[in-house]
Write a protein that holds these residues in place. Structure first.
Motif, PDB file in Angstrom:
ATOM      1  N   GLY A  59      -2.954   0.580   7.202  1.00 35.11           N
ATOM      2  CA  GLY A  59      -3.801  -0.594   7.032  1.00 35.11           C
ATOM      3  C   GLY A  59      -4.399  -0.880   8.389  1.00 35.11           C
ATOM      4  O   GLY A  59      -5.568  -0.651   8.652  1.00 35.11           O
ATOM      5  N   ALA A  89       0.834  -1.210   0.000  1.00 34.95           N
ATOM      6  CA  ALA A  89       0.000   0.000   0.000  1.00 34.95           C
ATOM      7  C   ALA A  89       0.866   1.257   0.000  1.00 34.95           C
ATOM      8  O   ALA A  89       0.594   2.210  -0.735  1.00 34.95           O
ATOM      9  CB  ALA A  89      -0.946   0.002   1.199  1.00 34.95           C
ATOM     10  N   ASP A  92       2.302   1.659  -3.403  1.00 38.84           N
ATOM     11  CA  ASP A  92       1.272   2.114  -4.335  1.00 38.84           C
ATOM     12  C   ASP A  92       0.976   3.597  -4.151  1.00 38.84           C
ATOM     13  O   ASP A  92       0.752   4.329  -5.124  1.00 38.84           O
ATOM     14  CB  ASP A  92      -0.016   1.297  -4.160  1.00 38.84           C
ATOM     15  CG  ASP A  92       0.127  -0.145  -4.618  1.00 38.84           C
ATOM     16  OD1 ASP A  92       1.125  -0.478  -5.298  1.00 38.84           O
ATOM     17  OD2 ASP A  92      -0.764  -0.954  -4.281  1.00 38.84           O
ATOM     18  N   TYR A  93       0.968   4.060  -2.899  1.00 37.66           N
ATOM     19  CA  TYR A  93       0.713   5.477  -2.647  1.00 37.66           C
ATOM     20  C   TYR A  93       1.877   6.332  -3.160  1.00 37.66           C
ATOM     21  O   TYR A  93       1.663   7.427  -3.685  1.00 37.66           O
ATOM     22  CB  TYR A  93       0.437   5.740  -1.165  1.00 37.66           C
ATOM     23  CG  TYR A  93      -0.255   7.053  -0.962  1.00 37.66           C
ATOM     24  CD1 TYR A  93      -1.595   7.206  -1.303  1.00 37.66           C
ATOM     25  CD2 TYR A  93       0.417   8.164  -0.475  1.00 37.66           C
ATOM     26  CE1 TYR A  93      -2.240   8.430  -1.161  1.00 37.66           C
ATOM     27  CE2 TYR A  93      -0.216   9.383  -0.328  1.00 37.66           C
ATOM     28  CZ  TYR A  93      -1.537   9.511  -0.672  1.00 37.66           C
ATOM     29  OH  TYR A  93      -2.171  10.723  -0.541  1.00 37.66           O
ATOM     30  N   LYS A  97      -5.899   5.688   3.629  1.00 42.64           N
ATOM     31  CA  LYS A  97      -6.274   4.274   3.596  1.00 42.64           C
ATOM     32  C   LYS A  97      -6.859   3.939   2.236  1.00 42.64           C
ATOM     33  O   LYS A  97      -7.474   4.781   1.592  1.00 42.64           O
ATOM     34  CB  LYS A  97      -7.319   3.980   4.670  1.00 42.64           C
ATOM     35  CG  LYS A  97      -6.827   4.234   6.068  1.00 42.64           C
ATOM     36  CD  LYS A  97      -7.907   3.942   7.082  1.00 42.64           C
ATOM     37  CE  LYS A  97      -7.385   4.208   8.482  1.00 42.64           C
ATOM     38  NZ  LYS A  97      -8.359   3.847   9.495  1.00 42.64           N
ATOM     39  N   ARG A  98      -6.676   2.698   1.836  1.00 38.18           N
ATOM     40  CA  ARG A  98      -7.301   2.241   0.592  1.00 38.18           C
ATOM     41  C   ARG A  98      -8.815   2.296   0.748  1.00 38.18           C
ATOM     42  O   ARG A  98      -9.356   1.989   1.804  1.00 38.18           O
ATOM     43  CB  ARG A  98      -6.895   0.805   0.284  1.00 38.18           C
ATOM     44  CG  ARG A  98      -5.487   0.679  -0.204  1.00 38.18           C
ATOM     45  CD  ARG A  98      -5.297  -0.717  -0.794  1.00 38.18           C
ATOM     46  NE  ARG A  98      -3.922  -0.996  -1.059  1.00 38.18           N
ATOM     47  CZ  ARG A  98      -3.299  -0.697  -2.186  1.00 38.18           C
ATOM     48  NH1 ARG A  98      -3.954  -0.089  -3.153  1.00 38.18           N
ATOM     49  NH2 ARG A  98      -2.034  -0.995  -2.358  1.00 38.18           N
ATOM     50  N   SER A  99      -9.470   2.683  -0.331  1.00 35.84           N
ATOM     51  CA  SER A  99     -10.927   2.719  -0.348  1.00 35.84           C
ATOM     52  C   SER A  99     -11.360   2.275  -1.742  1.00 35.84           C
ATOM     53  O   SER A  99     -11.311   3.063  -2.687  1.00 35.84           O
ATOM     54  CB  SER A  99     -11.429   4.132  -0.044  1.00 35.84           C
ATOM     55  OG  SER A  99     -12.835   4.173  -0.107  1.00 35.84           O
ATOM     56  N   VAL A 114       0.313   6.168   5.385  1.00 39.69           N
ATOM     57  CA  VAL A 114      -0.474   5.123   4.740  1.00 39.69           C
ATOM     58  C   VAL A 114      -0.734   4.051   5.794  1.00 39.69           C
ATOM     59  O   VAL A 114       0.200   3.487   6.364  1.00 39.69           O
ATOM     60  CB  VAL A 114       0.278   4.527   3.533  1.00 39.69           C
ATOM     61  CG1 VAL A 114      -0.545   3.436   2.884  1.00 39.69           C
ATOM     62  CG2 VAL A 114       0.618   5.626   2.539  1.00 39.69           C
ATOM     63  N   LYS A 169     -10.924   1.173  -5.199  1.00 36.32           N
ATOM     64  CA  LYS A 169      -9.775   1.309  -6.103  1.00 36.32           C
ATOM     65  C   LYS A 169      -9.031   2.616  -5.878  1.00 36.32           C
ATOM     66  O   LYS A 169      -8.060   2.900  -6.567  1.00 36.32           O
ATOM     67  CB  LYS A 169     -10.236   1.210  -7.554  1.00 36.32           C
ATOM     68  CG  LYS A 169     -10.753  -0.159  -7.909  1.00 36.32           C
ATOM     69  CD  LYS A 169     -11.111  -0.255  -9.372  1.00 36.32           C
ATOM     70  CE  LYS A 169     -11.613  -1.658  -9.679  1.00 36.32           C
ATOM     71  NZ  LYS A 169     -11.864  -1.838 -11.104  1.00 36.32           N
ATOM     72  N   TRP A 207      -8.237   6.012  -2.736  1.00 32.67           N
ATOM     73  CA  TRP A 207      -7.690   6.284  -1.416  1.00 32.67           C
ATOM     74  C   TRP A 207      -8.618   7.216  -0.656  1.00 32.67           C
ATOM     75  O   TRP A 207      -9.235   8.091  -1.234  1.00 32.67           O
ATOM     76  CB  TRP A 207      -6.305   6.929  -1.555  1.00 32.67           C
ATOM     77  CG  TRP A 207      -5.321   6.046  -2.236  1.00 32.67           C
ATOM     78  CD1 TRP A 207      -5.065   5.985  -3.565  1.00 32.67           C
ATOM     79  CD2 TRP A 207      -4.489   5.073  -1.620  1.00 32.67           C
ATOM     80  NE1 TRP A 207      -4.106   5.041  -3.824  1.00 32.67           N
ATOM     81  CE2 TRP A 207      -3.729   4.470  -2.643  1.00 32.67           C
ATOM     82  CE3 TRP A 207      -4.292   4.649  -0.307  1.00 32.67           C
ATOM     83  CZ2 TRP A 207      -2.787   3.477  -2.391  1.00 32.67           C
ATOM     84  CZ3 TRP A 207      -3.352   3.658  -0.057  1.00 32.67           C
ATOM     85  CH2 TRP A 207      -2.622   3.078  -1.087  1.00 32.67           C
TER      86      TRP A 207
END
Length: 120
Positions: free
Chosen positions: A84, A30, A33-34, A110-112, A82, A114, A116
């Motif tokens: 999790g 994550a 990816d960010y 946080k991922r949401s 970032v 597809k 953020w």
């Protein structure tokens, strides 16, 4: 991710998978990816620049290390973590750093789906 320490197999307790981007090692996929997203925003001119792992010194000799310090084209400056899983230790330091640096904007990312989601 599975690692070996002194011949023993070690797995991250939260299931984070270490990853590498541009020769930089990240603690989680994550976070990597960010980093990619921030690079895209910089290329698009939204972000002037960013740095990794800025350190904020806290009372009592402890420190808080964020994932990214971002400098935006519109003049904003903020720090982003970032996340999790939020541990109790993180929650305590999160409150402390916001109290010690009231002029700085601290965001959890946080991922949401597809995308953020940003939280203050």
């Amino acid at each position: 991710m599975t690692r070996f320490h002194s011949g023993r197999k070690v797995t991250h307790k939260f299931g984070a998978v270490r990853t590498e981007r541009d020769g930089i090692k990240f603690d989680s996929k994550a976070e990597g990816d960010y980093y990619d997203l921030l690079k895209q925003q910089q290329a698009a001119g939204q972000l002037v620049g960013f740095t990794r792992q800025p350190t904020f010194h806290l009372p009592g000799g402890t420190r808080y290390v964020s994932d990214f310090l971002c400098f935006w084209a519109d003049g904003r400056v903020d720090t982003r973590d970032v996340k999790g899983v939020e541990t109790e230790g993180f929650t305590i330091k999160w409150r402390e750093v916001q109290s010690a640096y009231p002029w700085m904007t601290f965001l959890k990312v946080k991922r949401s789906g597809k995308g953020w989601k940003e939280e203050a």
